[in-house]
Design a protein around this motif. Structure first.
Motif, PDB file in Angstrom:
ATOM      1  N   SER A   1       0.787  -1.231   0.000  1.00 54.70           N
ATOM      2  CA  SER A   1       0.000   0.000   0.000  1.00 54.70           C
ATOM      3  C   SER A   1       0.823   1.287   0.000  1.00 54.70           C
ATOM      4  O   SER A   1       0.249   2.371   0.011  1.00 54.70           O
TER       5      SER A   1
ATOM      6  N   ARG B   1       2.119  -1.438  -8.183  1.00 60.97           N
ATOM      7  CA  ARG B   1       0.692  -1.451  -8.518  1.00 60.97           C
ATOM      8  C   ARG B   1       0.343  -2.800  -9.133  1.00 60.97           C
ATOM      9  O   ARG B   1       1.148  -3.378  -9.864  1.00 60.97           O
TER      10      ARG B   1
ATOM     11  N   GLN C   1      -5.723  -6.580   2.588  1.00 57.84           N
ATOM     12  CA  GLN C   1      -7.168  -6.353   2.618  1.00 57.84           C
ATOM     13  C   GLN C   1      -7.552  -5.523   1.411  1.00 57.84           C
ATOM     14  O   GLN C   1      -6.828  -4.603   1.022  1.00 57.84           O
ATOM     15  N   CYS C   2      -8.723  -5.811   0.863  1.00 56.14           N
ATOM     16  CA  CYS C   2      -9.225  -5.053  -0.281  1.00 56.14           C
ATOM     17  C   CYS C   2      -9.570  -3.624   0.144  1.00 56.14           C
ATOM     18  O   CYS C   2     -10.199  -3.417   1.170  1.00 56.14           O
ATOM     19  N   ASP C   3      -9.123  -2.654  -0.654  1.00 57.32           N
ATOM     20  CA  ASP C   3      -9.467  -1.251  -0.397  1.00 57.32           C
ATOM     21  C   ASP C   3     -10.966  -1.008  -0.493  1.00 57.32           C
ATOM     22  O   ASP C   3     -11.498  -0.095   0.127  1.00 57.32           O
ATOM     23  N   GLY C   4     -11.639  -1.833  -1.317  1.00 61.85           N
ATOM     24  CA  GLY C   4     -13.063  -1.613  -1.554  1.00 61.85           C
ATOM     25  C   GLY C   4     -13.946  -2.170  -0.448  1.00 61.85           C
ATOM     26  O   GLY C   4     -14.819  -1.474   0.075  1.00 61.85           O
TER      27      GLY C   4
ATOM     28  N   ALA D   1     -12.691  -4.294   2.318  1.00 63.57           N
ATOM     29  CA  ALA D   1     -11.959  -4.586   3.549  1.00 63.57           C
ATOM     30  C   ALA D   1     -11.846  -6.073   3.862  1.00 63.57           C
ATOM     31  O   ALA D   1     -11.389  -6.456   4.938  1.00 63.57           O
TER      32      ALA D   1
ATOM     33  N   CYS E   1      -9.404  -9.007  -5.520  1.00 61.89           N
ATOM     34  CA  CYS E   1     -10.730  -9.170  -4.914  1.00 61.89           C
ATOM     35  C   CYS E   1     -11.705  -9.374  -6.053  1.00 61.89           C
ATOM     36  O   CYS E   1     -11.854  -8.494  -6.902  1.00 61.89           O
TER      37      CYS E   1
ATOM     38  N   CYS F   1     -14.730  -6.757  -6.020  1.00 61.51           N
ATOM     39  CA  CYS F   1     -14.460  -5.342  -6.273  1.00 61.51           C
ATOM     40  C   CYS F   1     -13.603  -5.100  -7.514  1.00 61.51           C
ATOM     41  O   CYS F   1     -13.487  -3.961  -7.961  1.00 61.51           O
TER      42      CYS F   1
ATOM     43  N   THR G   1     -10.435  -5.254  -7.600  1.00 62.57           N
ATOM     44  CA  THR G   1      -9.170  -4.640  -7.194  1.00 62.57           C
ATOM     45  C   THR G   1      -8.058  -5.693  -7.188  1.00 62.57           C
ATOM     46  O   THR G   1      -8.323  -6.894  -7.218  1.00 62.57           O
TER      47      THR G   1
ATOM     48  N   ALA H   1      -3.677  -6.315  -5.715  1.00 63.27           N
ATOM     49  CA  ALA H   1      -2.581  -5.808  -4.884  1.00 63.27           C
ATOM     50  C   ALA H   1      -1.364  -6.701  -5.075  1.00 63.27           C
ATOM     51  O   ALA H   1      -1.478  -7.862  -5.483  1.00 63.27           O
TER      52      ALA H   1
END
Ligand SMILES: [Zn+2]
Ligand SMILES: [Zn+2]
Length: 207
Positions: free
Chosen positions: A79, A84, A158-161, A163, A195, A198, A200, A202
């Motif tokens: 993070s 990215r 954890q997913c930013d969208g 959690a 995720c 979402c 997303t 990472a």
């Protein structure tokens, strides 16, 4: 069982599907990611076809990391902004031109072969594979699906969208040839996640 990625020779820089190096496939609106620390463009490391990870999936997991000031941009952290990851959909069919500044590409594009091997722990797989194939253990490029094999503590992001803990997609070795490899601190592993809900993704690395 572990699904190994092994080196399958050089590939074209724009070869479709799973590979390390080369130029990423992206949606048309894609903007090449820049490092939050140094503002330089990131290095494209790998793309993984999600159909190679889970039958019935589509799209690509695409991984970038800053190498403009190796070691100074927190590029290991999920993070901090020094790397990215993207989960692209079926519209990832464009090959963008990398920015003219910075370190953007690896020096070799590698094709990937997948092989199911009967070991419990991925960390034992390179030696196991070397014993059976007679090929250098370093030609194991990583694994997809199943469980991440952590070199340090479990750092599942954890997913930013939403959690929730993200789903493990790929573990990457630095590469088969130290002259053209990714830099995970010298012998480390990279870890890519997504995720599903979402869209997303990472990335982080450990050594
Ligand atoms: Zn940077
Ligand atoms: Zn989510």
């Amino acid at each position: 069982m572990v699904k190994l990625m092994t080196y399958a020779g050089p590939a074209a820089a724009d070869a479709p599907g799973t590979r390390t190096g080369g130029v990423p496939y992206t949606p048309s609106a894609f903007e090449w990611p820049r490092c939050r620390e140094c503002a330089g463009p990131m290095q494209f490391l790998a793309q993984v076809s999600l159909a190679d990870v889970e039958p019935g999936s589509s799209g690509l997991l695409s991984i970038f990391m800053c190498q403009n000031d190796p070691g100074l941009c927190d590029d290991w952290d999920a993070s901090a902004g020094g790397n990215r990851a993207f989960a692209f959909g079926a519209d990832a069919v464009h090959v963008p031109t990398p920015p003219g500044d910075g370190v953007t590409l690896l020096d070799e594009t590698c094709a990937v072969h997948f092989e199911q091997v009967d070991v419990e722990d991925y960390l034992e797989a390179p030696e196991w594979w070397h014993q059976r194939s007679g090929r250098p253990a370093r030609e194991v490029l990583g694994q997809v699906g199943g469980q991440a094999a952590w070199l340090q503590n479990d750092e599942t992001p954890q997913c930013d969208g939403c959690a929730h803990p993200m789903t493990f997609v790929v573990q990457l070795e630095e590469g088969h040839d130290h002259r053209t490899s990714a830099n995970f601190g010298g012998g480390g592993c990279g870890y890519g996640f997504r995720c599903r809900s979402c869209g997303t993704a990472a990335f982080l690395w450990q050594r």
